[in-house]
Design a protein around this motif. Sequence first.
Motif, PDB file in Angstrom:
ATOM      1  N   ARG A 102       0.825  -1.210   0.000  1.00  0.00           N
ATOM      2  CA  ARG A 102       0.000   0.000   0.000  1.00  0.00           C
ATOM      3  C   ARG A 102       0.859   1.260   0.000  1.00  0.00           C
ATOM      4  O   ARG A 102       0.546   2.223  -0.691  1.00  0.00           O
ATOM      5  CB  ARG A 102      -0.921   0.033   1.219  1.00  0.00           C
ATOM      6  N   ALA A 124      -4.471  -1.105  -9.930  1.00  0.00           N
ATOM      7  CA  ALA A 124      -4.658   0.028  -9.020  1.00  0.00           C
ATOM      8  C   ALA A 124      -5.220   1.225  -9.778  1.00  0.00           C
ATOM      9  O   ALA A 124      -5.124   1.312 -11.008  1.00  0.00           O
ATOM     10  CB  ALA A 124      -3.336   0.394  -8.364  1.00  0.00           C
ATOM     11  N   TYR A 138      -0.109  -5.944  -3.729  1.00  0.00           N
ATOM     12  CA  TYR A 138      -1.156  -5.692  -4.715  1.00  0.00           C
ATOM     13  C   TYR A 138      -0.527  -5.561  -6.097  1.00  0.00           C
ATOM     14  O   TYR A 138       0.655  -5.274  -6.235  1.00  0.00           O
ATOM     15  CB  TYR A 138      -1.911  -4.409  -4.372  1.00  0.00           C
ATOM     16  N   LEU A 154      -1.124   5.951  -6.325  1.00  0.00           N
ATOM     17  CA  LEU A 154      -2.147   4.952  -6.610  1.00  0.00           C
ATOM     18  C   LEU A 154      -2.787   4.445  -5.330  1.00  0.00           C
ATOM     19  O   LEU A 154      -2.261   4.642  -4.240  1.00  0.00           O
ATOM     20  CB  LEU A 154      -1.523   3.769  -7.368  1.00  0.00           C
ATOM     21  N   ARG A 155      -3.926   3.761  -5.495  1.00  0.00           N
ATOM     22  CA  ARG A 155      -4.619   3.097  -4.394  1.00  0.00           C
ATOM     23  C   ARG A 155      -5.031   1.719  -4.877  1.00  0.00           C
ATOM     24  O   ARG A 155      -5.133   1.475  -6.082  1.00  0.00           O
ATOM     25  CB  ARG A 155      -5.831   3.902  -3.946  1.00  0.00           C
ATOM     26  N   PRO A 156      -5.261   0.750  -3.967  1.00  0.00           N
ATOM     27  CA  PRO A 156      -5.579  -0.617  -4.408  1.00  0.00           C
ATOM     28  C   PRO A 156      -6.846  -0.751  -5.251  1.00  0.00           C
ATOM     29  O   PRO A 156      -6.969  -1.682  -6.032  1.00  0.00           O
ATOM     30  CB  PRO A 156      -5.734  -1.385  -3.098  1.00  0.00           C
ATOM     31  N   LEU A 179       2.302   1.766  -3.410  1.00  0.00           N
ATOM     32  CA  LEU A 179       1.261   2.281  -4.303  1.00  0.00           C
ATOM     33  C   LEU A 179       1.038   3.765  -4.065  1.00  0.00           C
ATOM     34  O   LEU A 179       0.968   4.560  -5.009  1.00  0.00           O
ATOM     35  CB  LEU A 179      -0.054   1.523  -4.091  1.00  0.00           C
ATOM     36  N   PRO A 217       0.016  -3.462  -9.344  1.00  0.00           N
ATOM     37  CA  PRO A 217      -0.081  -2.037  -9.698  1.00  0.00           C
ATOM     38  C   PRO A 217      -0.932  -1.783 -10.943  1.00  0.00           C
ATOM     39  O   PRO A 217      -1.540  -0.720 -11.071  1.00  0.00           O
ATOM     40  CB  PRO A 217       1.367  -1.621  -9.921  1.00  0.00           C
TER      41      PRO A 217
END
Length: 124
Positions: A31, A71, A66, A39-41, A34, A68
């Motif tokens: 996280r 995202a 996660y 970015l966010r998940p 990101l 990318p």
Amino acid sequence: MSRPRFWDPAGERFGIPTFPWRMAPDGYLTRRQLRARGLRPNGQPVTAQVLWRSRKSKDVRAAYLYRPELAAPVRPMTPARVVALAAANRARRTCPACSRDAGYVLPAHLGCCLHCHYGDPLAA
């Protein structure tokens, strides 16, 4: 040489692909990584994890990873969110005993500003 304890790239033992500390392949981000890229998940499930044993507490710690490419960009701050965040931070700095803005986040273990807890050191 034996394989590391948390090595499970197929996800057979832990349910999802699992890697030891600093051994995750490229293409996965935490996280924080990101967020550093803006970015966010975006609601995607955890696709892998990194496990390690903490030296201090001896507990097994986890960092979730996660993809990318799944995202989404971080949502921009709206004016209402800016106001709400400022109010929350102001509440964390306001002493309940003297109702002054201390200028710093009050220590949770004291529950008040340093002046109210320790008194005025110059008054003695």
